[in-house]
Design an enzyme around this catalytic site. Structure first.
Site, PDB file in Angstrom:
ATOM      1  CG  ASP A  35      47.329  33.441  46.249  1.00 59.06           C
ATOM      2  OD1 ASP A  35      47.665  34.205  45.460  1.00 59.06           O
ATOM      3  OD2 ASP A  35      47.776  33.068  46.914  1.00 59.06           O
ATOM      4  CG  HIS A  51      38.628  31.762  30.500  1.00 55.06           C
ATOM      5  ND1 HIS A  51      38.748  31.231  32.041  1.00 55.06           N
ATOM      6  CD2 HIS A  51      39.118  31.483  29.424  1.00 55.06           C
ATOM      7  CE1 HIS A  51      40.200  30.929  31.052  1.00 55.06           C
ATOM      8  NE2 HIS A  51      40.121  31.154  29.721  1.00 55.06           N
ATOM      9  CG  HIS A 106      39.929  32.987  34.668  1.00 53.24           C
ATOM     10  ND1 HIS A 106      39.122  32.754  34.516  1.00 53.24           N
ATOM     11  CD2 HIS A 106      39.999  34.535  34.898  1.00 53.24           C
ATOM     12  CE1 HIS A 106      37.940  33.518  34.715  1.00 53.24           C
ATOM     13  NE2 HIS A 106      38.477  34.789  35.359  1.00 53.24           N
ATOM     14  CG  HIS A 108      45.200  36.346  38.397  1.00 53.47           C
ATOM     15  ND1 HIS A 108      45.432  35.365  37.375  1.00 53.47           N
ATOM     16  CD2 HIS A 108      46.635  36.099  39.208  1.00 53.47           C
ATOM     17  CE1 HIS A 108      46.187  34.477  37.908  1.00 53.47           C
ATOM     18  NE2 HIS A 108      47.213  34.978  38.985  1.00 53.47           N
ATOM     19  CG  HIS A 110      48.614  38.403  42.469  1.00 56.34           C
ATOM     20  ND1 HIS A 110      49.018  37.016  43.226  1.00 56.34           N
ATOM     21  CD2 HIS A 110      49.113  37.803  41.222  1.00 56.34           C
ATOM     22  CE1 HIS A 110      49.916  36.057  42.083  1.00 56.34           C
ATOM     23  NE2 HIS A 110      48.572  36.890  40.957  1.00 56.34           N
TER      24      HIS A 110
HETATM   25  P1  5GP Z   1      49.572  33.185  39.165  1.00 60.51           P
HETATM   26  O1  5GP Z   1      51.219  33.091  39.039  1.00 60.51           O
HETATM   27  O2  5GP Z   1      48.865  33.407  37.754  1.00 60.51           O
HETATM   28  O3  5GP Z   1      49.971  35.015  38.710  1.00 60.51           O
HETATM   29  O4  5GP Z   1      48.635  33.391  40.492  1.00 60.51           O
HETATM   30  C1  5GP Z   1      48.112  32.395  40.620  1.00 60.51           C
HETATM   31  C2  5GP Z   1      48.059  32.444  42.329  1.00 60.51           C
HETATM   32  O5  5GP Z   1      46.528  31.632  42.371  1.00 60.51           O
HETATM   33  C3  5GP Z   1      48.166  32.108  42.951  1.00 60.51           C
HETATM   34  O6  5GP Z   1      49.717  32.651  44.222  1.00 60.51           O
HETATM   35  C4  5GP Z   1      47.652  30.874  43.892  1.00 60.51           C
HETATM   36  O7  5GP Z   1      48.547  30.547  45.532  1.00 60.51           O
HETATM   37  C5  5GP Z   1      46.340  31.157  43.579  1.00 60.51           C
HETATM   38  N1  5GP Z   1      45.679  30.013  43.657  1.00 60.51           N
HETATM   39  C6  5GP Z   1      46.215  28.639  42.686  1.00 60.51           C
HETATM   40  N2  5GP Z   1      45.282  27.913  43.059  1.00 60.51           N
HETATM   41  C7  5GP Z   1      44.185  28.634  44.032  1.00 60.51           C
HETATM   42  C8  5GP Z   1      43.015  27.951  44.717  1.00 60.51           C
HETATM   43  O8  5GP Z   1      42.782  26.993  44.440  1.00 60.51           O
HETATM   44  N3  5GP Z   1      42.369  28.949  45.280  1.00 60.51           N
HETATM   45  C9  5GP Z   1      42.683  30.262  45.702  1.00 60.51           C
HETATM   46  N4  5GP Z   1      41.914  31.168  45.953  1.00 60.51           N
HETATM   47  N5  5GP Z   1      43.672  30.630  45.127  1.00 60.51           N
HETATM   48  C10 5GP Z   1      44.578  30.531  44.169  1.00 60.51           C
HETATM   49 ZN    ZN Z   2      38.583  31.128  33.647  1.00 58.85          ZN
END
Ligand code: 5GP
Ligand code: ZN
Length: 121
Positions: A35, A51, A106, A108, A110
């Protein structure tokens, strides 16, 4: 771009190598990368290559893929520096939808861990 990809999707671009990432693991079905804003000493994202916007779109056809992701998570957590269960361990989070706190549309997973304190959580 593969037919399974969404051209406007950040993680599809990372999967296709159009945006760089720090790779942890890759196979035919998933990419795992760190992340960019880690909450904790260990924080990586497990992303299916197809996707899928979120967990809300998951169906029976994705059971094998999600099962593989879940069984790989503990192995990668140890590899990335989480201490073994029960003293160590890790957290698995799948934010889904606006009220679920999802920012990237998309699917994911964590995986978060390592010595505390953490920045969040
Ligand atoms: P969400 O809030 O959608 O569960 O988590 C998205 C995660 O993607 C966040 O923790 C954020 O830091 C990470 N993220 C956003 N943009 C990028 C990127 O360009 N590269 C990487 N490696 N992580 C990203
Ligand atoms: Zn995607």
């Amino acid at each position: 771009m593969s037919p399974a990809a969404d051209p406007s999707c950040l993680f599809c671009k990372i999967i296709e190598g159009k945006i760089p990432s720090s790779k942890v693991y890759e196979d035919d079905d998933m990419l795992v990368f760190h992340d960019i804003h880690p909450w904790a000493p260990v924080h990586f994202l497990m992303v299916p290559k197809v996707h899928l916007a979120s967990m809300a779109q998951v169906g029976p056809e994705h059971e094998a893929l999600l099962g593989r992701m879940m069984s790989l998570a503990p192995k990668l957590a140890l590899q990335e520096g989480c201490r073994p269960y029960p003293e160590g361990g890790f957290r698995v989070v799948i934010n889904t939808g606006q009220e679920g706190g999802q920012e990237v549309q998309h699917l994911h997973v964590h995986v978060i861990g390592g010595p505390r304190p953490w920045l969040k959580g």
